[in-house]
Design a protein around this motif. Structure first.
Motif, mmCIF file in Angstrom:
data_model
loop_
_atom_site.group_PDB
_atom_site.id
_atom_site.type_symbol
_atom_site.label_atom_id
_atom_site.label_comp_id
_atom_site.label_asym_id
_atom_site.label_seq_id
_atom_site.Cartn_x
_atom_site.Cartn_y
_atom_site.Cartn_z
ATOM 1 N N GLN A 1 0.831 -1.202 0.000
ATOM 2 C CA GLN A 1 0.000 0.000 0.000
ATOM 3 C C GLN A 1 0.870 1.258 0.000
ATOM 4 O OE1 GLN A 1 -3.746 0.393 0.409
ATOM 5 N NE2 GLN A 1 -3.489 -1.556 -0.633
ATOM 6 N N LEU B 1 -10.316 -7.288 1.497
ATOM 7 C CA LEU B 1 -9.054 -6.557 1.617
ATOM 8 C C LEU B 1 -7.888 -7.248 0.927
ATOM 9 C CD1 LEU B 1 -9.507 -5.339 5.290
ATOM 10 C CD2 LEU B 1 -9.678 -3.987 3.206
ATOM 11 N N ALA C 1 -5.760 -5.458 -1.912
ATOM 12 C CA ALA C 1 -4.306 -5.312 -1.777
ATOM 13 C C ALA C 1 -3.589 -5.805 -3.026
ATOM 14 C CB ALA C 1 -3.823 -6.075 -0.543
ATOM 15 N N LYS D 1 -9.534 2.985 6.013
ATOM 16 C CA LYS D 1 -8.176 3.517 6.152
ATOM 17 C C LYS D 1 -7.872 3.621 7.638
ATOM 18 C CE LYS D 1 -7.778 6.074 1.795
ATOM 19 N NZ LYS D 1 -7.478 7.393 1.173
ATOM 20 N N VAL E 1 -3.593 -2.102 5.922
ATOM 21 C CA VAL E 1 -4.139 -0.938 5.208
ATOM 22 C C VAL E 1 -4.095 0.297 6.099
ATOM 23 C CG1 VAL E 1 -6.245 0.046 4.220
ATOM 24 C CG2 VAL E 1 -5.591 -2.306 3.677
#
Length: 648
Positions: free
Chosen positions: A148, A197, A201, A272, A614
């Motif tokens: 990320q 997720l 990713a 986030k 994340v």
């Protein structure tokens, strides 16, 4: 001493003065002016993958060469570089000619086909620019944080102790079998929603993996002959469960409806860092109801909510078993938000197994990381975090090398981070508070087996949870058994006509200490035999006679290969916690040091550690100037979160 010029296509081996007459490079299929390699050529500590030169190459070598810490860092042509002594790593001098051009370096891999084209840096020393972030460990949480950051333009170095990435989401190969190190139940791998997720990713670094849908998340085999299949379709699951307990149908529906309420709130938000106020306030103004819903349930646990609607102790015990798979504790100790994430995601996006095994996730993330200009270095055992003027500025490896960065992200457990990597530092107050509320969760005894396929009935599910006799044994060592058979979904993981059985059960490292090697091996076989006998009796008659491969791992194995204190898999509350209030986030009391993984909010599990990654990447990106930030709001929010944790 001049060793020669490459002018033909013959294979040549050269010894350059390393001890014990060790070959420095094995050159294969050399062409005039351009070298390529079919095999991975090796030097003492690094692998040089390729270099090119438009002229015949001349080499000059001196006794006891030693590569400098910085000499192989870039892919720029090397002019005059300096080396000395017998190992790689020193920056003192002995001269090398400047005809050698364009090096890229690969880590020495014990498993040659595990990771392909893993370009890494040999070293980056203080004062030479460094990295935006160094990540200690390549578990899923660490790799998600690293990738990320990389896609935001950060320069990241991941340091991995072992020879392959993934940690407990890695793999290993034996006798034609490809074994997942840890769980094969992959959450967050769907193509919809915001809680997928792992998919997100991978997509961030331009990678998509093929997956196989799992029609049944888990098949429970419980006391009193209770059998429940958690079907992929929620209505099928709830129909089966309520058919077993028709008198509790209303309460069951109410409990799982609250799970959906929390899941839908989470799934509607852009996920986030909860430690970044600009993002947090923006989400609140866009989705106030959802944010308030999550805030309301943040300090609550699944067991207490279940007891508001359900009275039958057997149904409550079943919900305990549901939560135990998530958190290795019962429902009263499992935060409601954690329970809701997994109890609903398995129906919303479903459990999807990656083709080729779970280890492919880490390999794919690693490939995406290097494709975006960042690096991973294997056999890099970090022994300490370097702190200068109360700020984390770098790391030191067991071989003496040091790497420096603006920020350090530890994918190690909190106990390893603050008890070993920072062993010379006073334990910060917030870590003292954390360790008052949480202890290390137990480790596992794991058994990897290859068996003849005919021992399994044709309708066998991929995942099973076995607790035969007494609900009280749920949390006891060796009391319950989790079984994964990934070859039910992907037959390519085993030789034809064979299946993989991965069995694991909770176990404490204290149960394996103080034994001689002989007694240790004997105990492994004895405990494993009892576990296999239980599965043979409950599920698969003739199981023992069908075994063709078996390997047993204890908590000491998990500690050794995964560098986890006592082999633990995250924190476990000492008492009934106040939901997730006591869980630490990514920032720490040490400036520049962040933590990621299963001992950070929101805790254990693939989807949870990906969420942690994340969040960490977003907070770090803000701190290194890649995202917007407000120092005043930061200070206020971090202070508020610290106060909330003190209430746990």
């Amino acid at each position: 001493m001049q060793l020669g010029t490459f002018s033909d296509c013959k294979t040549r081996n050269f010894n350059m003065g390393f001890p014990n007459s060790q070959s420095f490079l094995d050159f294969k299929t050399a062409q005039f002016g351009n070298l390529s390699f079919l095999d991975e050529p090796r030097c003492k500590r690094q692998v040089i993958s390729c270099f090119s030169q438009s002229k015949p190459l001349n080499f000059t070598f001196f006794p006891e060469p030693r590569w400098s810490k910085q000499s192989l860092y870039n892919s720029k042509p090397l002019e005059t570089q300096y080396y000395t002594k017998q190992e790689l790593g020193s920056s003192k001098s002995i001269r090398k000619t400047k005809n050698l051009s364009s090096f890229r370096v690969k880590s020495v891999m014990g498993v040659s086909k595990v990771v392909e084209n893993d370009d890494v840096a040999v070293g980056k020393m203080k004062g030479s620019g460094g990295y935006d972030a160094i990540v200690i460990g390549s578990g899923i949480g660490g790799l998600v944080a690293a990738t990320q950051l990389a896609v935001k333009g950060a320069r990241v170095l991941v340091l991995e102790k072992y020879v392959i990435p993934g940690g407990s989401s890695g793999f290993y190969e034996r006798d034609g079998y490809t074994f997942d190190v840890g769980s094969s139940v992959m959450f967050g791998f769907s193509d919809k929603g915001n809680l997928n997720l792992i998919t997100q990713a991978l997509a961030a670094v331009g990678i998509k993996m093929d997956v196989i849908p799992d029609p049944t998340t888990v098949h429970f085999h419980l006391p009193n002959s209770l059998s429940v299949q958690v079907h992929r379709e929620y209505n099928d699951f709830i129909s089966e469960l309520t058919s077993k307990f028709p008198h509790e149908k209303e309460g069951i529906l109410k409990f799982y409806n609250i799970c959906w309420k929390i899941f839908n709130a989470l799934n509607s938000l852009e996920l986030k860092s909860l430690e970044e106020p600009i993002y947090l306030f923006g989400q609140f103004f866009q989705k106030p109801v959802e944010c308030l819903t999550l805030a309301y349930y943040l300090p609550q646990n699944a067991g207490s909510i279940a007891r508001e609607f359900i009275k039958d102790p057997e149904v409550l015990s079943f919900i305990d078993a549901e939560c135990f798979i998530v958190s290795t504790v019962n429902a009263l100790q499992t935060p409601m938000i954690n329970a809701s994430m997994v109890l609903c995601d398995r129906h919303f996006g479903g459990i999807n197994y990656p083709v080729g095994g779970v280890g492919g996730i880490a390999k794919s993330l690693t490939k995406g990381l290097t494709n975006h200009g960042s690096e991973i270095l294997y056999k890099a055992n970090v022994t300490s975090i370097i702190v200068d003027n109360e700020k984390a500025v770098g790391v030191r490896l067991s071989d003496g090398r040091e790497f420096y960065a603006k920020t350090i992200i530890s994918n190690a457990t909190r106990w390893d981070t603050f008890g070993k990597l920072l062993k010379k530092q006073d334990l910060p107050k917030e870590e003292e508070n954390f360790q008052k509320v949480y202890v290390k969760a137990p480790s596992f005894l794991s058994i990897h087996m290859g068996v003849k396929a005919e021992v399994l009935p044709p309708d066998t599910d991929c995942h099973h949870f076995v607790l035969e006799d007494d609900w009280k044994n749920l949390e006891e060592p060796y009391g319950s058994i989790f079984l994964s058979i990934p070859t039910i979904l992907d037959s390519s993981l085993a030789p034809k006509g064979r299946h993989i059985l991965h069995i694991f059960t909770t176990s404490s490292i204290e149960d394996w200490q103080g034994l001689s090697t002989k007694d240790y091996e004997a105990k492994k076989e004895l405990v494993a035999d009892k576990i296999i006998s239980r599965l043979e009796k409950k599920l698969f008659p003739g199981l023992k006679s069908s075994i063709e491969f078996k390997e047993v791992g204890t908590p000491k194995t998990h500690r050794r290969y995964l560098a986890r204190d006592s082999g633990t898999y995250g924190p476990m509350p000492r008492n009934i916690p106040k939901g997730l209030l006591g869980m630490p986030f990514n920032t720490t009391a040490i400036n520049g040091l962040y933590c990621v993984g299963d001992s950070c909010f929101p805790g254990q599990g693939v989807i949870a550690v990906a969420f942690s990654g994340v969040m960490c990447a977003h907070r770090v990106a803000a701190d290194v100037g890649l995202e917007k930030k407000s120092p005043v709001l930061d200070a206020g929010l971090l202070g508020l979160l610290g106060w909330l944790r003190s209430l746990a």
